[in-house]
Design a protein around this motif. Sequence first.
Motif, PDB file in Angstrom:
ATOM      1  N   THR A  42       0.820  -1.212   0.000  1.00 23.74           N
ATOM      2  CA  THR A  42       0.000   0.000   0.000  1.00 23.74           C
ATOM      3  C   THR A  42       0.853   1.260   0.000  1.00 23.74           C
ATOM      4  O   THR A  42       0.635   2.171  -0.808  1.00 23.74           O
ATOM      5  CB  THR A  42      -0.938   0.012   1.223  1.00 23.74           C
ATOM      6  N   VAL A  43       1.838   1.340   0.900  1.00 24.22           N
ATOM      7  CA  VAL A  43       2.645   2.557   0.981  1.00 24.22           C
ATOM      8  C   VAL A  43       3.483   2.748  -0.284  1.00 24.22           C
ATOM      9  O   VAL A  43       3.681   3.882  -0.749  1.00 24.22           O
ATOM     10  CB  VAL A  43       3.548   2.536   2.230  1.00 24.22           C
ATOM     11  N   PHE A 101       6.615  14.486  -1.364  1.00 22.37           N
ATOM     12  CA  PHE A 101       6.736  13.522  -0.272  1.00 22.37           C
ATOM     13  C   PHE A 101       5.769  13.866   0.859  1.00 22.37           C
ATOM     14  O   PHE A 101       5.222  12.976   1.520  1.00 22.37           O
ATOM     15  CB  PHE A 101       8.174  13.493   0.252  1.00 22.37           C
ATOM     16  N   PHE A 102       5.544  15.166   1.069  1.00 25.16           N
ATOM     17  CA  PHE A 102       4.565  15.583   2.074  1.00 25.16           C
ATOM     18  C   PHE A 102       3.156  15.112   1.692  1.00 25.16           C
ATOM     19  O   PHE A 102       2.400  14.641   2.547  1.00 25.16           O
ATOM     20  CB  PHE A 102       4.588  17.101   2.235  1.00 25.16           C
ATOM     21  N   VAL A 103       2.799  15.252   0.414  1.00 29.37           N
ATOM     22  CA  VAL A 103       1.480  14.821  -0.044  1.00 29.37           C
ATOM     23  C   VAL A 103       1.313  13.314   0.146  1.00 29.37           C
ATOM     24  O   VAL A 103       0.283  12.839   0.651  1.00 29.37           O
ATOM     25  CB  VAL A 103       1.265  15.210  -1.519  1.00 29.37           C
ATOM     26  N   LEU A 124      -1.043   9.079   6.200  1.00 32.70           N
ATOM     27  CA  LEU A 124      -1.441   9.376   7.575  1.00 32.70           C
ATOM     28  C   LEU A 124      -2.963   9.404   7.710  1.00 32.70           C
ATOM     29  O   LEU A 124      -3.523   8.899   8.687  1.00 32.70           O
ATOM     30  CB  LEU A 124      -0.845  10.712   8.018  1.00 32.70           C
ATOM     31  N   VAL A 125      -3.633  10.000   6.727  1.00 32.78           N
ATOM     32  CA  VAL A 125      -5.099  10.027   6.742  1.00 32.78           C
ATOM     33  C   VAL A 125      -5.652   8.605   6.646  1.00 32.78           C
ATOM     34  O   VAL A 125      -6.584   8.220   7.376  1.00 32.78           O
ATOM     35  CB  VAL A 125      -5.637  10.903   5.593  1.00 32.78           C
ATOM     36  N   THR A 147       9.155   9.391  10.001  1.00 34.38           N
ATOM     37  CA  THR A 147       8.858   8.898  11.337  1.00 34.38           C
ATOM     38  C   THR A 147       7.361   8.931  11.622  1.00 34.38           C
ATOM     39  O   THR A 147       6.809   8.005  12.233  1.00 34.38           O
ATOM     40  CB  THR A 147       9.611   9.727  12.394  1.00 34.38           C
ATOM     41  N   LEU A 148       6.686  10.000  11.176  1.00 33.11           N
ATOM     42  CA  LEU A 148       5.244  10.094  11.370  1.00 33.11           C
ATOM     43  C   LEU A 148       4.520   8.948  10.672  1.00 33.11           C
ATOM     44  O   LEU A 148       3.643   8.303  11.253  1.00 33.11           O
ATOM     45  CB  LEU A 148       4.728  11.433  10.832  1.00 33.11           C
ATOM     46  N   VAL A 149       4.890   8.688   9.407  1.00 36.39           N
ATOM     47  CA  VAL A 149       4.253   7.595   8.662  1.00 36.39           C
ATOM     48  C   VAL A 149       4.555   6.264   9.326  1.00 36.39           C
ATOM     49  O   VAL A 149       3.675   5.386   9.431  1.00 36.39           O
ATOM     50  CB  VAL A 149       4.736   7.600   7.195  1.00 36.39           C
TER      51      VAL A 149
END
Length: 424
Positions: A90-91, A243-245, A251-252, A403-405
């Motif tokens: 998925t990622v 990369f932010f998108v 994250l969503v 790290t967040l992901v």
Amino acid sequence: MNSSRIYAFVLNPWVVIGSLALGGAFGLFLPDLAQKLGFIGDIYVDLLKMTTLPFMISAVIFSLQRLFRDGGTSRLLMRVISVFLGASATVAVVGAIVLLVMHPGANISTATMQTFGLMVGNDTSTSDTVMNLYGADLPAKSLNLSDVLASLVPTNIFAALANGDALKALVFALLFGLAVGRVPERISVGLSQSLETIYHACQKLMHWLSYPLPLILFCMSAAQLGKSGVGPLHAMLQFVLAFFVASALLLVLAAVIIWKRSSHSLGKTLDALRAPFALALATRNSAACMPSMIESLADGLGFARSRVELLVPLTISLLRVGPMVYYVCATLFIAQLYGHSLGLVEVVTVLLASVLAGFASAGMTGLVTVSLVGMTCAYLRLPFEAAFILFLAVDPICDMLRTLVLVIGNAAAVSVICPRPLKI
């Protein structure tokens, strides 16, 4: 009650973002003074790392022991493998779709290309250094399965602990936990109580270390921008945006999965995820977020603690979804930067190589994590060594997103593996 309010305040997302913004502004206007604040962030991260290994080992061994007594080990193992494969695919696919749609490496302005040239070819010694790093960090044998498997086995667990080798410590904890699970309860009860004490002590220590978060965030962001400035960010703005998108979409998706798997409202779910979200931003260290992840999933959302305490360290160490999506985005960006058109077979190759590089990144941080992009670039014969310094310049921002992901994505993976909590 007062301490609870303070804890909620320091983990508030607006407080986190505001601390980062104020620190960044301080670093831009007073760079020399800001760089002197960097040691505060280093000490804070070291304090968090101090508790990581004892926390992970105690949680895994104790949870495996309880898992064997509860039964269902084989079913859980199959579920873990299925979720690992599904999450990795998925990622990787999401990262590829975002990069192929946004094309951040195409149609770059002349000014940006000039900045690229200055950063890559600043001087001869810099170029040589990058080449040496590339050669040292990306040996061909890193793709050899036998070498990878051999590197997982700790010949000396005390040496692995002394060196901070989380992956080897995890392998030891898994094997030892499996063995302890087969020992009669009347014999192993003393060890169980000791491990539970270590676990709760480390969790309490992590809780205390959350209070100075706003100050730590201010110092870390000020020191970073005071050192690098905004030039690298301008040069790599399109990649950072893409990369932010990709990270935001993941994250969503992770938040929605956790919400649907839990028995709580969306607001309650997001509130429970505040602590690991803030720690991921502050520390850029996924292992340091494990106690807050366990607290959020078990206490906040009601998932079975025995499963959560086992699965959180396991996923953080092995299911490296953050680096996986980063490797996909970085490789496709480099291909676009050099005008290398990709067919379907090449895109699929990038996805598979990125997943493999993600698993190989277990226990790695910073420069070494970035250097593994060369594993995926090698399949397309792209000169990653020339672009290495570009990614290194903006890695503090990308590292936060990785790290967040990794933290929120693995929380979602754990919620899928665990049974649904009972509705109250």
